[in-house]
Design a protein around this motif. Sequence first.
Motif, PDB file in Angstrom:
ATOM      1  N   SER A  65      -1.969   1.190   4.934  1.00 47.25           N
ATOM      2  CA  SER A  65      -2.154   0.394   3.727  1.00 47.25           C
ATOM      3  C   SER A  65      -1.032  -0.635   3.640  1.00 47.25           C
ATOM      4  CB  SER A  65      -2.133   1.289   2.491  1.00 47.25           C
ATOM      5  OG  SER A  65      -3.292   2.089   2.455  1.00 47.25           O
ATOM      6  N   ARG A  93       0.821  -3.423   1.179  1.00 44.57           N
ATOM      7  CA  ARG A  93       0.972  -3.669  -0.264  1.00 44.57           C
ATOM      8  C   ARG A  93       1.810  -4.911  -0.579  1.00 44.57           C
ATOM      9  NH1 ARG A  93       0.933   1.860   0.605  1.00 44.57           N
ATOM     10  NH2 ARG A  93      -0.590   3.031  -0.613  1.00 44.57           N
ATOM     11  N   LYS A 113       1.237   6.820   8.250  1.00 44.48           N
ATOM     12  CA  LYS A 113       1.449   8.099   7.566  1.00 44.48           C
ATOM     13  C   LYS A 113       0.829   9.215   8.400  1.00 44.48           C
ATOM     14  CE  LYS A 113       1.820   7.294   2.614  1.00 44.48           C
ATOM     15  NZ  LYS A 113       1.109   7.379   1.337  1.00 44.48           N
ATOM     16  N   HIS A 155      -4.508   1.655  11.390  1.00 38.23           N
ATOM     17  CA  HIS A 155      -4.544   1.435   9.935  1.00 38.23           C
ATOM     18  C   HIS A 155      -3.274   1.896   9.228  1.00 38.23           C
ATOM     19  CE1 HIS A 155      -5.518   1.677   5.725  1.00 38.23           C
ATOM     20  NE2 HIS A 155      -5.126   2.942   5.768  1.00 38.23           N
TER      21      HIS A 155
HETATM   22  C1  LIG Z   1     -10.111   5.745  -2.932  1.00 34.31           C
HETATM   23  C2  LIG Z   1      -8.687   5.326  -2.674  1.00 34.31           C
HETATM   24  C3  LIG Z   1      -7.935   4.827  -3.705  1.00 34.31           C
HETATM   25  C4  LIG Z   1      -6.627   4.404  -3.494  1.00 34.31           C
HETATM   26  N1  LIG Z   1      -5.926   3.878  -4.531  1.00 34.31           N
HETATM   27  C5  LIG Z   1      -4.674   3.415  -4.324  1.00 34.31           C
HETATM   28  C6  LIG Z   1      -3.953   2.800  -5.388  1.00 34.31           C
HETATM   29  O1  LIG Z   1      -4.437   2.701  -6.509  1.00 34.31           O
HETATM   30  N2  LIG Z   1      -2.722   2.323  -5.135  1.00 34.31           N
HETATM   31  C7  LIG Z   1      -2.150   2.400  -3.895  1.00 34.31           C
HETATM   32  O2  LIG Z   1      -1.022   1.924  -3.723  1.00 34.31           O
HETATM   33  N3  LIG Z   1      -2.818   2.972  -2.853  1.00 34.31           N
HETATM   34  C8  LIG Z   1      -4.057   3.471  -3.042  1.00 34.31           C
HETATM   35  N4  LIG Z   1      -4.763   4.024  -2.000  1.00 34.31           N
HETATM   36  C9  LIG Z   1      -4.164   4.052  -0.652  1.00 34.31           C
HETATM   37  C10 LIG Z   1      -3.617   5.428  -0.301  1.00 34.31           C
HETATM   38  O3  LIG Z   1      -2.441   5.665  -1.037  1.00 34.31           O
HETATM   39  C11 LIG Z   1      -3.345   5.464   1.201  1.00 34.31           C
HETATM   40  O4  LIG Z   1      -4.532   5.244   1.913  1.00 34.31           O
HETATM   41  C12 LIG Z   1      -2.737   6.802   1.619  1.00 34.31           C
HETATM   42  O5  LIG Z   1      -1.468   6.989   1.036  1.00 34.31           O
HETATM   43  C13 LIG Z   1      -2.585   6.883   3.137  1.00 34.31           C
HETATM   44  O6  LIG Z   1      -1.758   5.829   3.589  1.00 34.31           O
HETATM   45  P1  LIG Z   1      -2.291   4.771   4.674  1.00 34.31           P
HETATM   46  O7  LIG Z   1      -3.532   4.128   4.114  1.00 34.31           O
HETATM   47  O8  LIG Z   1      -1.166   3.785   4.844  1.00 34.31           O
HETATM   48  O9  LIG Z   1      -2.581   5.536   5.923  1.00 34.31           O
HETATM   49  C14 LIG Z   1      -6.063   4.488  -2.203  1.00 34.31           C
HETATM   50  C15 LIG Z   1      -6.837   5.000  -1.157  1.00 34.31           C
HETATM   51  C16 LIG Z   1      -8.129   5.413  -1.383  1.00 34.31           C
HETATM   52  C17 LIG Z   1      -8.941   5.961  -0.226  1.00 34.31           C
END
Ligand SMILES: Cc1cc2nc3c(=O)[nH]c(=O)nc-3n(C[C@H](O)[C@H](O)[C@H](O)COP(=O)(O)O)c2cc1C
Length: 240
Positions: A10, A12, A165, A8
């Motif tokens: 995120s 974008r 990350k 996993h």
């Molecule tokens: C409840 C929740 C809300 C989040 N909201 C945002 C957001 O509004 N914008 C964003 O860019 N990432 C958002 N994220 C993603 C987190 O930034 C991301 O999961 C975290 O930095 C870890 O990175 P990864 O998912 O790449 O491992 C959110 C994650 C969660 C669990």
Amino acid sequence: MDTHALQHRSIRRFKPVAIDYRALETVAQATSSSEFLQSFTMIRVTTPRLRAAIAAISGSQVLAQPNGELFIFVVDTARAIRLTAAGSDLHTLTNWNAFLAGAFDATLAAQNVLVSAERAGLGGVLLGSILNDPQQMIDLLRLPRYTFPLLGLIVGVPAEAPAAKPRLPQSLVVSENAYPAPDDAAMARYDDVVAAYYAGRGDAARQSSFTSLVQRHLGADQKHRDEIGQILRQQGFVLD
Ligand SMILES: Cc1cc2nc3c(=O)[nH]c(=O)nc-3n(C[C@H](O)[C@H](O)[C@H](O)COP(=O)(O)O)c2cc1C
């Protein structure tokens, strides 16, 4: 063990390629549900105008580009309340437990969709930033009483491949039978790992350890988030 979940990250940025959003909507409904009340609703955002309005609330660059399917996950006990007889005591459908059940259902459904999308080679990111203005989200999506817009999720065909990350040392997060002992040395080592991760992020490089990230959070501009309790009450949840 299936290691998909360990891949996993995120995502974008997305390619302008359509995805099978109906399959993802079906996955959302297949998710576990607290007391089987299915206390969530999932709204797919398809009009550019609505998407732009949500992008303005979120402030997220993710929504500044047109690609990817955007879903909003809503806590929803309104559907159940419509099934109750007139004059019923609604306590168990409006109290903290009911709200939490809806929050569990909405969050788990969103995560299930994300994981399922990732297994299919897609990617996405959860968007808590819709909470920057919950009242405007309520108005934009015409959400009735006993609902609340909890979480956004955008999913699409990835147009980037970010590095993973680094997570906290497992000994600080996982334990047996009782809360783990604080370990300042392990945390200090993790600070170095996070600093190296951020320093090595190419264009997006910055200076930050985990400790400095937490400390910056103390001063974060949380916009309308302190109004969440009051808005939940206006929506009919009885949270004393
Ligand atoms: C409840 C929740 C809300 C989040 N909201 C945002 C957001 O509004 N914008 C964003 O860019 N990432 C958002 N994220 C993603 C987190 O930034 C991301 O999961 C975290 O930095 C870890 O990175 P990864 O998912 O790449 O491992 C959110 C994650 C969660 C669990």
